[in-house]
Design a protein around this motif. Structure first.
Motif, PDB file in Angstrom:
ATOM      1  N   LEU A   1      11.768   6.395  18.030  1.00 15.44           N
ATOM      2  CA  LEU A   1      11.277   6.272  16.529  1.00 15.44           C
ATOM      3  C   LEU A   1      10.918   7.266  15.874  1.00 15.44           C
ATOM      4  CD1 LEU A   1       8.862   3.013  17.193  1.00 15.44           C
ATOM      5  CD2 LEU A   1      11.098   2.947  15.991  1.00 15.44           C
ATOM      6  N   GLY A   2      11.044   8.528  16.360  1.00 15.35           N
ATOM      7  CA  GLY A   2      10.464   9.999  15.592  1.00 15.35           C
ATOM      8  C   GLY A   2       9.071  10.010  15.475  1.00 15.35           C
ATOM      9  N   LEU A   3       8.302   9.215  16.603  1.00 15.59           N
ATOM     10  CA  LEU A   3       6.917   9.554  16.523  1.00 15.59           C
ATOM     11  C   LEU A   3       6.504  10.400  17.623  1.00 15.59           C
ATOM     12  CD1 LEU A   3       6.154   5.497  15.697  1.00 15.59           C
ATOM     13  CD2 LEU A   3       6.003   7.688  14.104  1.00 15.59           C
ATOM     14  N   GLY A   4       7.233  10.769  18.247  1.00 15.33           N
ATOM     15  CA  GLY A   4       6.789  11.834  19.168  1.00 15.33           C
ATOM     16  C   GLY A   4       5.798  11.303  20.476  1.00 15.33           C
ATOM     17  N   ASP A   5       5.032  12.008  20.817  1.00  9.63           N
ATOM     18  CA  ASP A   5       4.118  11.746  21.886  1.00  9.63           C
ATOM     19  C   ASP A   5       2.723  11.148  21.149  1.00  9.63           C
ATOM     20  OD1 ASP A   5       5.797  12.266  23.523  1.00  9.63           O
ATOM     21  OD2 ASP A   5       4.857  13.711  24.771  1.00  9.63           O
ATOM     22  N   THR A   6       2.594  11.186  19.832  1.00  9.31           N
ATOM     23  CA  THR A   6       1.564  10.803  18.912  1.00  9.31           C
ATOM     24  C   THR A   6       1.550   9.416  18.715  1.00  9.31           C
ATOM     25  OG1 THR A   6       1.428  12.989  18.071  1.00  9.31           O
ATOM     26  CG2 THR A   6       0.128  11.156  16.822  1.00  9.31           C
ATOM     27  N   GLY A   7       2.570   8.850  18.475  1.00  8.26           N
ATOM     28  CA  GLY A   7       2.676   7.367  18.146  1.00  8.26           C
ATOM     29  C   GLY A   7       2.261   7.065  16.951  1.00  8.26           C
TER      30      GLY A   7
ATOM     31  N   ALA B   1      -8.037  -1.422  15.552  1.00  9.25           N
ATOM     32  CA  ALA B   1      -6.773  -1.171  15.450  1.00  9.25           C
ATOM     33  C   ALA B   1      -6.169   0.084  16.150  1.00  9.25           C
ATOM     34  CB  ALA B   1      -5.968  -1.240  14.028  1.00  9.25           C
ATOM     35  N   PRO B   2      -5.929   0.407  17.288  1.00  8.65           N
ATOM     36  CA  PRO B   2      -5.654   1.662  18.010  1.00  8.65           C
ATOM     37  C   PRO B   2      -4.499   2.158  17.688  1.00  8.65           C
ATOM     38  CG  PRO B   2      -5.539  -0.382  19.817  1.00  8.65           C
ATOM     39  CD  PRO B   2      -5.977  -0.946  18.279  1.00  8.65           C
ATOM     40  N   ALA B   3      -4.334   3.526  17.903  1.00  7.90           N
ATOM     41  CA  ALA B   3      -3.520   4.409  17.721  1.00  7.90           C
ATOM     42  C   ALA B   3      -2.728   4.871  19.035  1.00  7.90           C
ATOM     43  CB  ALA B   3      -3.490   5.421  16.568  1.00  7.90           C
ATOM     44  N   GLY B   4      -1.614   5.146  18.879  1.00  8.52           N
ATOM     45  CA  GLY B   4      -0.995   6.047  20.372  1.00  8.52           C
ATOM     46  C   GLY B   4       0.593   5.441  20.495  1.00  8.52           C
ATOM     47  N   HIS B   5       0.966   5.947  21.732  1.00  5.42           N
ATOM     48  CA  HIS B   5       2.135   5.496  21.822  1.00  5.42           C
ATOM     49  C   HIS B   5       2.187   4.126  22.934  1.00  5.42           C
ATOM     50  CE1 HIS B   5       1.552   7.189  25.847  1.00  5.42           C
ATOM     51  NE2 HIS B   5       1.724   8.359  25.265  1.00  5.42           N
TER      52      HIS B   5
ATOM     53  N   ILE C   1       0.927  -1.202  -0.003  1.00  5.48           N
ATOM     54  CA  ILE C   1       0.057  -0.004   0.087  1.00  5.48           C
ATOM     55  C   ILE C   1       0.866   1.223   0.071  1.00  5.48           C
ATOM     56  CG2 ILE C   1      -1.904   1.239   1.153  1.00  5.48           C
ATOM     57  CD1 ILE C   1      -2.567  -1.553   2.510  1.00  5.48           C
ATOM     58  N   ASP C   2       0.404   1.986  -1.071  1.00  4.86           N
ATOM     59  CA  ASP C   2       1.503   3.461  -0.999  1.00  4.86           C
ATOM     60  C   ASP C   2       1.270   4.184   0.068  1.00  4.86           C
ATOM     61  OD1 ASP C   2       2.676   2.530  -3.366  1.00  4.86           O
ATOM     62  OD2 ASP C   2       1.113   3.609  -4.632  1.00  4.86           O
ATOM     63  N   GLY C   3       2.323   4.705   0.611  1.00  6.05           N
ATOM     64  CA  GLY C   3       2.028   5.677   1.605  1.00  6.05           C
ATOM     65  C   GLY C   3       2.036   5.250   3.151  1.00  6.05           C
ATOM     66  N   VAL C   4       2.205   3.871   3.223  1.00  5.30           N
ATOM     67  CA  VAL C   4       2.146   3.194   4.453  1.00  5.30           C
ATOM     68  C   VAL C   4       3.727   2.879   4.968  1.00  5.30           C
ATOM     69  CG1 VAL C   4       1.557   0.992   5.901  1.00  5.30           C
ATOM     70  CG2 VAL C   4      -0.100   2.047   4.333  1.00  5.30           C
ATOM     71  N   THR C   5       4.035   3.296   6.063  1.00  8.48           N
ATOM     72  CA  THR C   5       5.355   3.165   6.641  1.00  8.48           C
ATOM     73  C   THR C   5       5.146   2.116   7.913  1.00  8.48           C
ATOM     74  OG1 THR C   5       6.099   5.546   5.974  1.00  8.48           O
ATOM     75  CG2 THR C   5       7.301   4.219   7.645  1.00  8.48           C
ATOM     76  N   SER C   6       5.928   1.371   7.978  1.00  7.69           N
ATOM     77  CA  SER C   6       6.089   0.372   8.864  1.00  7.69           C
ATOM     78  C   SER C   6       7.298   0.533   9.831  1.00  7.69           C
ATOM     79  CB  SER C   6       5.893  -1.335   8.666  1.00  7.69           C
ATOM     80  OG  SER C   6       4.670  -1.277   7.944  1.00  7.69           O
ATOM     81  N   TYR C   7       7.202   0.310  11.087  1.00  2.33           N
ATOM     82  CA  TYR C   7       8.345   0.484  12.069  1.00  2.33           C
ATOM     83  C   TYR C   7       8.663  -0.876  12.704  1.00  2.33           C
ATOM     84  CZ  TYR C   7       6.493   5.133  11.275  1.00  2.33           C
ATOM     85  OH  TYR C   7       6.015   6.308  10.672  1.00  2.33           O
ATOM     86  N   GLY C   8      10.209  -1.001  12.733  1.00  3.35           N
ATOM     87  CA  GLY C   8      10.589  -2.068  13.363  1.00  3.35           C
ATOM     88  C   GLY C   8      10.565  -3.464  12.542  1.00  3.35           C
ATOM     89  N   ALA C   9       9.900  -3.338  11.350  1.00  2.00           N
ATOM     90  CA  ALA C   9       9.590  -4.630  10.881  1.00  2.00           C
ATOM     91  C   ALA C   9      10.904  -5.373  10.371  1.00  2.00           C
ATOM     92  CB  ALA C   9       8.902  -4.363   9.570  1.00  2.00           C
TER      93      ALA C   9
END
Length: 401
Positions: free
Chosen positions: A368-374, A354-358, A314-322
Motif C-alpha cells: 500500500l506504500g505505507l512501509g512498516d509504519t502502517g 483506534a490503534p496504528a501500525g501494520h 475531513i480534509d487531509g484524510v486518506t482512506s485505503y482499500g475503501a
C-alpha cells in the motif's frame, strides 16, 4: 429482526471504563457471560479428560461442548475442530506437518493481502523443503485480491494455497469459493485465514470450499485461543509430530498437551452469546447464529457507512482499500502530516481506542506504500454505536485541523 446495540453493550463490563473501542480487529472486548464461564470452570473441579471421576467427566464435557459450538459457528463438524494456543501456532503446526510430503520443485502460493501468520509459516516450511513460493498480489487501489491473481499462479506442481477470507488491515474479502474451485482443480489444498471474517459474517465451511479454516475466538468476543476447522477425513491423512503416549485419533492428534478447559468453556459461551445477539429467535444454535449474524452485519454496515462518510468529509484524510466491493467493517486511514503513532496517542488521550501500525499484515502495508509504519485502523464491533463513531470522527477532525 431489530439489532439493539444498547442491550448488547450492557453485557460488556469493559465499556463502563468509557472508551470508544475500535481495536476489535486486534482483540474484542468480552461479555460478562464469557468471563463467568471462564471463572466458573476455574472454580470447579476439573482433571484430565476421562469417565471415572466427576472432574474428568466435566473436563470431557467442556471439550465436547466447545467442539460442537465451533462446528455450529463455522458450519463444520465437531470431529474436524482442532484447538490450539493461537491461529499462528496452529498454522505453524499444520505447515510443518503438511510440508513433510513436499518435495523440491513443488510450489505453494501465498497472498500479499494476508496477515503474516498465513504467510511466514508457509514460506519457512517451503524453504526447509526446497519448495518454490509464489505470491499473489492484490490491487492496492481497491484492496481487492482477484481470483485471477491466484489462479494465474497455479500449476501442476502447486501443493497448497494460503489466503485470507478477509484482510485484517483493509477488511477486503476475496472470493474464497471461486478461489477454492481453481485451487482444487489444480490438485492443491486451500488454507484459509478466517480470523478477521468470523466475527462479522456467518461462515459456512462447506460453501467456502476451504480445506482448512483457522480463526481466533478472542476476535469474536471470546478468550485467547486458536481454532482450526477441517474435514476429519483430510485430518486423518496428516501426521504431525506428537508424543508417543498421546492420542493419535483425530482431532486430538493435533492438540499438544492438556487443553485449557476454562478457555474452551469461554469459547462456547462466546458462540452462545453471538447466537443470541438478537434474542427470542428460537431454533437450533446454528439457526440462531444465522439470524443474529445477519442482523449484526446490517448494524456494522451502518456504522461503517457512517464512519467512511465522515472521514471522507475531513480534509487531509486518506482512506485505503475503501473501494473494495466487499469489506468487513474495517477502515484504514492516515492523516496528512501526522504520524500514525501520534494520531493513535492523540485519540487515546480522548478516550478513543483506534490503534496504528501494520498489525502484522506487513506485506500488505508495504504494498500500500505505507512501509512498516502502517496507518490508523478502526474496526467496528457488535458493541459499536453512533456515539463511538462520532467521537472518533471528532478526534480526527481536531487532529486534521
Amino acid at each position: 429482526m431489530a439489532y439493539d446495540v444498547m442491550a448488547v453493550r450492557a453485557h460488556f463490563p469493559a465499556l463502563e471504563e468509557g472508551a470508544a473501542h475500535f481495536d476489535g480487529p486486534g482483540g474484542s472486548q468480552v461479555p460478562e457471560q464469557v468471563a463467568e464461564a471462564v471463572a466458573g470452570t476455574l472454580r470447579a473441579a476439573v482433571a484430565n479428560r476421562g469417565v471415572e471421576t466427576a472432574a474428568e467427566r466435566r473436563a470431557d464435557g467442556i471439550v465436547t461442548e466447545a467442539r460442537q459450538a465451533m462446528a455450529d459457528l463455522l458450519g463444520g463438524t465437531p470431529a474436524g475442530i482442532v484447538f490450539g494456543r493461537s491461529m499462528t501456532q496452529l498454522t505453524y503446526d499444520m505447515a510443518r506437518a503438511l510440508a513433510k510430503e513436499w518435495r523440491p520443485g513443488d510450489e505453494i502460493v501465498v497472498s500479499t493481502l494476508d496477515h503474516d501468520a498465513n504467510i511466514r509459516p508457509w514460506v519457512q516450511a517451503a524453504g526447509a523443503r526446497g519448495v518454490t513460493v509464489r505470491r499473489a498480489d492484490f490491487d492496492p487501489e481497491t484492496g481487492e485480491l482477484d481470483v485471477a491473481a491466484v489462479a494465474g499462479l497455479l500449476t501442476e506442481r502447486t501443493r497448497l494455497v494460503a489466503v485470507t477470507a478477509a484482510s485484517n488491515l483493509l477488511g477486503s474479502r476475496p472470493d474464497i469459493p471461486a478461489i477454492a474451485e481453481r485451487v482444487h482443480a489444480a490438485g492443491a489444498l486451500l488454507y484459509v485465514d478466517g480470523v478477521h471474517l468470523t466475527p462479522h459474517s456467518l461462515v459456512d465451511f462447506g460453501q467456502l470450499g476451504a480445506d482448512f479454516y483457522a480463526c481466533s475466538p478472542y476476535k469474536f468476543l471470546g478468550p485467547h485461543l486458536g481454532v482450526l476447522a477441517a474435514d476429519p477425513g483430510l485430518l486423518e491423512t496428516v501426521h504431525p509430530d506428537k508424543l508417543l503416549p498421546s492420542s493419535n485419533a483425530v482431532p486430538e492428534r493435533f492438540e499438544l498437551g492438556t487443553l485449557p478447559y476454562e478457555l474452551l468453556a469461554g469459547t462456547t459461551a462466546a458462540v452462545d452469546f453471538m447466537a443470541d445477539l438478537v434474542p427470542g429467535i428460537g431454533g437450533t444454535r446454528r439457526e440462531r447464529l444465522a439470524a443474529s449474524m445477519t442482523a449484526l452485519e446490517r448494524h456494522e454496515e451502518a456504522m461503517l457507512v457512517r464512519l467512511d462518510a465522515g472521514l471522507a468529509e475531513i480534509d487531509g484524510v486518506t482512506s485505503y482499500g475503501a473501494a473494495s466491493r466487499r469489506r468487513t467493517p474495517t477502515t484504514l486511514f492516515s492523516i496528512e502530516n501526522v504520524r500514525p503513532a501520534d494520531a493513535y496517542r492523540f485519540l487515546a488521550e480522548r478516550g478513543v481506542n483506534a490503534p496504528a501500525g501494520h498489525f502484522y499484515a506487513l506485506e500488505c502495508s508495504r504494498r500500500l506504500g505505507l512501509g512498516d509504519t502502517g496507518a490508523i485502523r478502526a474496526g467496528i464491533a457488535p458493541y459499536t454505536d453512533d456515539s463511538d463513531v462520532d467521537r472518533l470522527l471528532k478526534g480526527v477532525r481536531e487532529l486534521a485541523g
